[in-house]
Design a protein around this motif. Structure first.
Motif, mmCIF file in Angstrom:
data_model
loop_
_atom_site.group_PDB
_atom_site.id
_atom_site.type_symbol
_atom_site.label_atom_id
_atom_site.label_comp_id
_atom_site.label_asym_id
_atom_site.label_seq_id
_atom_site.Cartn_x
_atom_site.Cartn_y
_atom_site.Cartn_z
ATOM 1 N N ILE A 1 0.714 -1.117 -0.117
ATOM 2 C CA ILE A 1 0.008 -0.015 -0.066
ATOM 3 C C ILE A 1 1.039 1.232 0.018
ATOM 4 O O ILE A 1 1.733 1.398 0.966
ATOM 5 N N MET A 2 0.772 2.134 -1.065
ATOM 6 C CA MET A 2 1.434 3.263 -1.216
ATOM 7 C C MET A 2 0.631 4.357 -1.082
ATOM 8 O O MET A 2 -0.143 4.714 -2.018
ATOM 9 N N GLU A 3 0.770 5.368 -0.182
ATOM 10 C CA GLU A 3 -0.111 6.426 -0.111
ATOM 11 C C GLU A 3 0.659 7.677 -0.291
ATOM 12 O O GLU A 3 1.748 7.700 0.038
ATOM 13 N N LEU A 4 0.324 8.411 -1.140
ATOM 14 C CA LEU A 4 1.125 9.541 -1.712
ATOM 15 C C LEU A 4 0.271 10.927 -1.512
ATOM 16 O O LEU A 4 -1.045 10.876 -1.632
ATOM 17 N N ALA A 5 1.076 12.041 -1.447
ATOM 18 C CA ALA A 5 0.402 13.428 -0.938
ATOM 19 C C ALA A 5 1.308 14.261 -1.743
ATOM 20 O O ALA A 5 2.536 14.158 -2.068
ATOM 21 N N PRO A 6 0.644 15.526 -2.287
ATOM 22 C CA PRO A 6 1.591 16.523 -3.103
ATOM 23 C C PRO A 6 2.402 17.354 -2.051
ATOM 24 O O PRO A 6 1.713 17.822 -0.993
ATOM 25 N N ILE A 7 3.552 17.606 -2.281
ATOM 26 C CA ILE A 7 4.470 18.677 -1.818
ATOM 27 C C ILE A 7 4.963 19.771 -2.500
ATOM 28 O O ILE A 7 4.802 19.358 -3.950
ATOM 29 N N VAL A 8 5.374 20.767 -2.209
ATOM 30 C CA VAL A 8 6.239 21.697 -3.230
ATOM 31 C C VAL A 8 7.542 21.506 -3.227
ATOM 32 O O VAL A 8 8.288 21.277 -2.114
ATOM 33 N N VAL A 9 8.065 21.509 -4.328
ATOM 34 C CA VAL A 9 9.564 21.414 -4.539
ATOM 35 C C VAL A 9 10.137 22.444 -5.569
ATOM 36 O O VAL A 9 9.278 22.939 -6.357
ATOM 37 N N VAL A 10 11.433 22.396 -5.362
ATOM 38 C CA VAL A 10 11.823 23.604 -6.759
ATOM 39 C C VAL A 10 12.220 22.828 -7.886
ATOM 40 O O VAL A 10 12.824 21.428 -7.529
ATOM 41 N N LEU B 1 5.553 21.951 2.324
ATOM 42 C CA LEU B 1 4.530 22.453 2.095
ATOM 43 C C LEU B 1 3.643 21.852 1.179
ATOM 44 O O LEU B 1 4.317 21.150 0.396
ATOM 45 N N ASN B 2 2.317 21.840 1.347
ATOM 46 C CA ASN B 2 1.516 21.533 0.442
ATOM 47 C C ASN B 2 1.057 22.136 -0.947
ATOM 48 O O ASN B 2 1.543 23.427 -0.928
ATOM 49 N N GLU B 3 0.225 21.887 -1.786
ATOM 50 C CA GLU B 3 0.040 22.593 -3.046
ATOM 51 C C GLU B 3 -0.677 23.863 -2.609
ATOM 52 O O GLU B 3 -0.499 25.157 -3.401
ATOM 53 N N THR B 4 -1.614 23.955 -1.719
ATOM 54 C CA THR B 4 -2.210 25.235 -1.294
ATOM 55 C C THR B 4 -1.356 26.226 -0.881
ATOM 56 O O THR B 4 -1.527 27.375 -0.862
ATOM 57 N N GLN B 5 -0.256 25.936 -0.345
ATOM 58 C CA GLN B 5 0.557 26.666 0.442
ATOM 59 C C GLN B 5 1.617 27.427 -0.544
ATOM 60 O O GLN B 5 2.511 28.328 -0.036
ATOM 61 N N GLY C 1 14.646 19.663 -7.398
ATOM 62 C CA GLY C 1 13.982 18.252 -6.992
ATOM 63 C C GLY C 1 13.556 18.224 -5.181
ATOM 64 O O GLY C 1 12.811 17.554 -4.913
ATOM 65 N N SER C 2 14.189 19.459 -4.483
ATOM 66 C CA SER C 2 14.002 19.064 -3.078
ATOM 67 C C SER C 2 12.972 19.736 -2.665
ATOM 68 O O SER C 2 12.700 20.861 -3.227
ATOM 69 N N ALA C 3 12.298 19.391 -1.536
ATOM 70 C CA ALA C 3 11.387 20.050 -0.987
ATOM 71 C C ALA C 3 11.650 21.187 -0.338
ATOM 72 O O ALA C 3 12.845 21.460 -0.126
ATOM 73 N N ILE C 4 10.577 22.190 -0.255
ATOM 74 C CA ILE C 4 11.141 23.583 0.069
ATOM 75 C C ILE C 4 10.228 23.924 1.239
ATOM 76 O O ILE C 4 9.053 23.291 1.352
ATOM 77 N N THR C 5 10.877 24.449 2.380
ATOM 78 C CA THR C 5 9.995 24.852 3.700
ATOM 79 C C THR C 5 10.013 26.241 4.079
ATOM 80 O O THR C 5 10.996 27.083 3.089
ATOM 81 N N TYR C 6 9.231 26.629 4.843
ATOM 82 C CA TYR C 6 9.160 28.008 5.407
ATOM 83 C C TYR C 6 10.611 28.465 5.967
ATOM 84 O O TYR C 6 11.120 29.561 5.948
ATOM 85 N N LYS C 7 11.216 27.393 6.535
ATOM 86 C CA LYS C 7 12.708 27.963 7.088
ATOM 87 C C LYS C 7 13.749 28.349 6.046
ATOM 88 O O LYS C 7 14.693 28.687 6.609
ATOM 89 N N GLN C 8 13.527 27.742 4.921
ATOM 90 C CA GLN C 8 14.583 27.970 3.872
ATOM 91 C C GLN C 8 14.245 29.297 3.117
ATOM 92 O O GLN C 8 15.119 29.390 2.083
#
Length: 273
Positions: A145-154, A184-188, A204-211
């Motif tokens: 079972i593979m559950e996927l969710a969207p995240i924001v990447v550069v 962060l998700n798509e709406t953010q 390709g790396s995920a981006i966060t508010y701390k960055q």
């Protein structure tokens, strides 16, 4: 039994009418009763033919053959219906290959499929497939079972201090158990536009508010304040990095006074008076 065989038997039975010599009935029935029986038989011979067909067909039922790929798909289909729907993201199911040494399976009856009495994990489930014909067999299929969710990447390398635009960002599906709370998700994603990168970011790396920072230390900022229903603004500069909604320290350029303000957006803060 094929259609041609059925037609052949039908013609034979109909032509002969399965006529029974009444003399064989004499020991049991009198002549009058024998004639009545023959009359009843001749009137209902079509029903008898139909009954014979059903008997012949039921004796020639062939077992259904299931390949390993078909059994794996049956397990996946069962689990898809058994799992609860997701509130966000998507789910992918895949079966682990059945041992190649196990031959294809045959079954004369309908297969029984259910979850095995094994504790199901969030990422794998064991499905049991049973056949209850004379040979009786059962098989266990492991389904991932593979559950996927969207995240924001550069989607390209970003240098420290570079202003982030829509063209720098993409949405990527990632396995939920690998997603960190700060991702962060798509709406953010829109809240990042206009901010600046605080460090070098790899494509390709995920981006966060701390960055990133909407207001970076040393930036000139516009300070807004509400006084008796009026909105006033003045110039200042940031003493700290900040993102939307975060409280930081700023300094009024005219008075030199330090203030606590909330970040509204790119180079914009608000103080409460």
């Amino acid at each position: 039994m094929n259609i041609a065989s059925i037609k052949s038997i039908s013609k034979f039975v109909y032509s002969k009418r399965l006529i029974i010599d009444a003399k064989y009935l004499y020991p049991v029935f009198n002549i009058k009763h024998s004639r009545n029986i023959m009359s009843l038989f001749n009137k209902n011979h079509h029903k008898l033919i139909f009954f014979i067909f059903l008997t012949l067909l039921s004796n020639n039922v062939t077992a259904v053959s299931y390949s390993k790929a078909q059994l794996e798909q049956l397990a996946i289909n069962y689990l898809e219906q058994d799992l609860q729907g997701l509130t966000n993201g998507t789910r992918k199911l895949s079966a682990l290959a059945i041992d190649p040494r196990i031959p294809d399976k045959n079954c004369d009856t309908e297969l029984l499929i259910n979850s095995a009495k094994v504790q199901r994990s969030n990422r794998q489930s064991t499905i049991q497939i049973k056949c209850l014909d004379e040979k009786k067999w059962n098989l266990y299929v492991q389904v991932k079972i593979m559950e996927l969710a969207p995240i924001v990447v550069v989607n390209q390398n970003l240098n420290k201090g570079e202003i982030i635009t829509k063209q720098h960002l993409s949405i990527k599906q990632m396995q939920k158990h690998l997603i960190r709370t700060q991702y962060l998700n798509e709406t953010q994603s829109t809240t990042l536009l206009g901010s600046r990168s605080k460090r070098n970011l790899r494509s390709g790396s995920a981006i966060t508010y701390k960055q990133v920072c909407m207001v970076c230390k040393g930036d000139k900022v516009t300070i807004f304040a509400g006084v008796r229903g009026l909105r006033i603004k003045t110039a200042g500069f940031a003493l700290q990095d900040g993102i939307i909604g975060q409280n930081i320290s700023v300094k009024n350029s005219k008075s030199g006074k330090k203030l606590h303000a909330k970040v509204l957006g790119v180079d914009q803060v608000k103080v409460s008076i």
